[in-house]
Design an enzyme around this catalytic site. Structure first.
Site, PDB file in Angstrom:
ATOM      1  N   SER A  87       0.560  -1.013   0.600  1.00  0.00           N
ATOM      2  CA  SER A  87      -0.090  -0.027  -0.426  1.00  0.00           C
ATOM      3  C   SER A  87       0.555   1.488  -0.074  1.00  0.00           C
ATOM      4  O   SER A  87       0.340   1.943  -0.624  1.00  0.00           O
ATOM      5  CB  SER A  87      -0.837   0.157   1.314  1.00  0.00           C
ATOM      6  OG  SER A  87      -1.735  -0.794   1.106  1.00  0.00           O
ATOM      7  N   LYS A  90       0.163   3.291  -3.125  1.00  0.00           N
ATOM      8  CA  LYS A  90      -1.016   4.259  -2.859  1.00  0.00           C
ATOM      9  C   LYS A  90      -0.100   5.990  -2.817  1.00  0.00           C
ATOM     10  O   LYS A  90      -1.277   6.055  -3.690  1.00  0.00           O
ATOM     11  CB  LYS A  90      -2.115   3.868  -1.786  1.00  0.00           C
ATOM     12  CG  LYS A  90      -2.408   2.143  -2.320  1.00  0.00           C
ATOM     13  CD  LYS A  90      -3.681   2.170  -0.401  1.00  0.00           C
ATOM     14  CE  LYS A  90      -3.863   1.091  -0.885  1.00  0.00           C
ATOM     15  NZ  LYS A  90      -4.346   1.205   0.480  1.00  0.00           N
ATOM     16  N   TYR A 212      -3.077  -2.926 -10.445  1.00  0.00           N
ATOM     17  CA  TYR A 212      -3.590  -2.587  -8.797  1.00  0.00           C
ATOM     18  C   TYR A 212      -2.250  -3.101  -7.740  1.00  0.00           C
ATOM     19  O   TYR A 212      -1.677  -3.047  -7.678  1.00  0.00           O
ATOM     20  CB  TYR A 212      -4.731  -2.132  -7.826  1.00  0.00           C
ATOM     21  CG  TYR A 212      -4.873  -2.333  -6.131  1.00  0.00           C
ATOM     22  CD1 TYR A 212      -4.520  -1.455  -5.441  1.00  0.00           C
ATOM     23  CD2 TYR A 212      -4.755  -3.734  -5.907  1.00  0.00           C
ATOM     24  CE1 TYR A 212      -3.470  -1.393  -4.211  1.00  0.00           C
ATOM     25  CE2 TYR A 212      -5.270  -3.429  -4.290  1.00  0.00           C
ATOM     26  CZ  TYR A 212      -4.644  -2.357  -3.540  1.00  0.00           C
ATOM     27  OH  TYR A 212      -4.639  -2.413  -1.951  1.00  0.00           O
ATOM     28  N   TYR A 264      -4.258   3.905   7.610  1.00  0.00           N
ATOM     29  CA  TYR A 264      -5.626   3.171   8.424  1.00  0.00           C
ATOM     30  C   TYR A 264      -6.316   4.037   9.420  1.00  0.00           C
ATOM     31  O   TYR A 264      -6.194   5.295   9.840  1.00  0.00           O
ATOM     32  CB  TYR A 264      -5.332   2.166   8.142  1.00  0.00           C
ATOM     33  CG  TYR A 264      -5.284   1.320   6.740  1.00  0.00           C
ATOM     34  CD1 TYR A 264      -4.834   1.782   5.391  1.00  0.00           C
ATOM     35  CD2 TYR A 264      -4.104   0.705   6.722  1.00  0.00           C
ATOM     36  CE1 TYR A 264      -4.322   1.189   4.268  1.00  0.00           C
ATOM     37  CE2 TYR A 264      -2.621   0.140   6.037  1.00  0.00           C
ATOM     38  CZ  TYR A 264      -3.344   0.679   5.224  1.00  0.00           C
ATOM     39  OH  TYR A 264      -2.626  -0.266   3.410  1.00  0.00           O
ATOM     40  N   VAL A 282       1.455  -3.865   3.523  1.00  0.00           N
ATOM     41  CA  VAL A 282       1.391  -4.791   4.429  1.00  0.00           C
ATOM     42  C   VAL A 282       2.509  -5.957   4.510  1.00  0.00           C
ATOM     43  O   VAL A 282       2.889  -7.090   4.610  1.00  0.00           O
ATOM     44  CB  VAL A 282      -0.159  -5.958   4.107  1.00  0.00           C
ATOM     45  CG1 VAL A 282      -1.498  -5.150   4.935  1.00  0.00           C
ATOM     46  CG2 VAL A 282      -0.005  -6.320   2.409  1.00  0.00           C
TER      47      VAL A 282
HETATM   48  N1  GLN Z   1      -2.318  -5.210  -1.679  1.00  0.00           N
HETATM   49  C1  GLN Z   1      -2.351  -5.374  -0.406  1.00  0.00           C
HETATM   50  C2  GLN Z   1      -4.298  -5.539  -0.545  1.00  0.00           C
HETATM   51  O1  GLN Z   1      -4.914  -5.037  -1.585  1.00  0.00           O
HETATM   52  C3  GLN Z   1      -2.254  -4.081  -0.472  1.00  0.00           C
HETATM   53  C4  GLN Z   1      -2.505  -3.401   1.486  1.00  0.00           C
HETATM   54  C5  GLN Z   1      -1.870  -2.718   2.424  1.00  0.00           C
HETATM   55  O2  GLN Z   1      -0.704  -2.982   1.875  1.00  0.00           O
HETATM   56  N2  GLN Z   1      -3.133  -2.508   3.286  1.00  0.00           N
HETATM   57  O3  GLN Z   1      -4.793  -5.794   0.137  1.00  0.00           O
END
Ligand code: GLN
Length: 344
Positions: A87, A90, A212, A264, A282
């Protein structure tokens, strides 16, 4: 020479006593070393195994890096260990989308309000029908859709190129992690179809979600994300290569949304305790940006229940306090304050 109570941060000492630059620079290394030593044996948290391939990473790896807008790198531990950006991507893809389609179109399709929900929540703003913000999956998939609208089949190459320019080296994708998420990411596909239903996505849902998944599987190191953060801190220009990577206004908007939404449903606590714009993934990475000063990258793959790196949060909290990086720290007396100490 004044004397300070134990635990007084370096910047507080600088403000009060103005020690020579050399001892401050030594201090940066010692702050990183002590944060690393204090937290390296902590094994709370768990690997993100909902993407099966992520359960295969070595759980004990731990690296911390700081890159300055003057081009210096301070590092400790496993700062050259590759992991998937997840993420953290993003933030950079949002920055790119702002440039490609413009602020008005971006805001029409994705909001900038914290959701207070988990990163993979299936929830849209009830008033606007938009995803709450670009840092949660629903918003990020919409943003990937914007890049896909503009660049079509070359969208991933464009994203990889920009992230590489931000890092100052050619990045690559981890095929195994990509395939693992592509094979299991049905929740994100479900979110994609709902986005298509509310009009946030225009094109083929499978292509956008695939984009994505690919952007999340780009391999980076803690040193890379520190340097990518320094590029944002340096208003879009990579401090080492001198390349202009991101549009100035887009950087400002991206940092704002990182500050309010990047961790988050931990974003409020993070702003309170750490006080710098940040983005977690993650894969175990956390990116932090001290505007006009530096980028910080941590890597430790054990995550808390909200999907944020446990040691990463602990290290950031300690480093921000020791170096006086919190945006509202009374010793953080202006955007050019730390940099001259790090880059004399
Ligand atoms: N690729 C992961 C997902 O969409 C990214 C989520 C994250 O890093 N929080 O679940």
């Amino acid at each position: 020479m004044l004397s300070f109570p134990a635990g007084t941060s370096i910047i507080k000492r600088v403000v009060m006593d103005k020690p020579p630059v050399a001892s401050t620079r030594f201090g940066i290394d010692s702050v990183l070393a002590s944060a690393h030593a204090r937290h390296r044996d902590h094994d709370d948290g768990a690997l993100a195994d909902y993407i099966p391939e992520l359960a295969a990473v070595e759980p004990d790896r731990f690296g911390i890096a700081i890159a300055t807008v003057g081009g210096k790198l301070f590092e400790i531990g496993d700062t050259t260990q590759a992991f998937t950006i997840q993420s953290i991507s993003k933030a950079f893809v949002y920055c790119l989308a702002l440039e490609l389609v413009g602020r008005d179109e971006v805001l029409a399709r994705v909001g900038v309000e914290p959701s207070g929900d988990a990163f993979n929540a299936i929830v849209f703003d009830p008033h606007t029908n938009r995803p709450f913000n670009p840092m949660v999956n629903a918003g990020a998939i919409t943003v990937a859709g914007m890049v896909h609208d503009v660049a079509g089949a070359s969208a991933f190459d464009l994203i990889l190129e920009r992230l590489s320019l931000a890092a100052g080296r050619d990045l690559a994708m981890d095929e195994a992690v990509y395939r693992s998420e592509a094979a299991t990411g049905h929740r994100n596909r479900g979110i994609g179809h709902l986005l298509r239903n509310v009009g946030a996505l225009h094109g083929a849902v499978d292509d956008v979600v695939d984009l994505y998944f690919r952007q999340c599987s780009i391999l980076v190191t803690a040193a890379d994300i520190a340097r990518m953060g320094a590029t944002l801190a340096h208003i879009g220009q990579n401090p080492v290569t001198g390349r202009h990577v991101f549009d100035l206004a887009a950087v400002r908007n991206t940092l704002a949304v990182m500050f309010t939404c990047g961790m988050y449903d931990h974003s409020g606590n993070w702003a309170y305790d750490v006080g710098v714009p940040a983005k977690s993934g993650v894969g175990g990475g956390i990116l932090g940006v001290v505007n006009r000063q530096l980028g910080i990258g941590t890597f430790s793959p054990r995550l808390d229940a909200k999907g944020n790196s446990v040691r990463g949060i602990a290290a950031f909290t300690e480093i921000a306090d020791e170096l006086g990086l919190h945006v509202f720290d009374c010793t953080n007396v202006g955007s050019s304050f730390v940099t001259p100490l790090l880059d004399p």
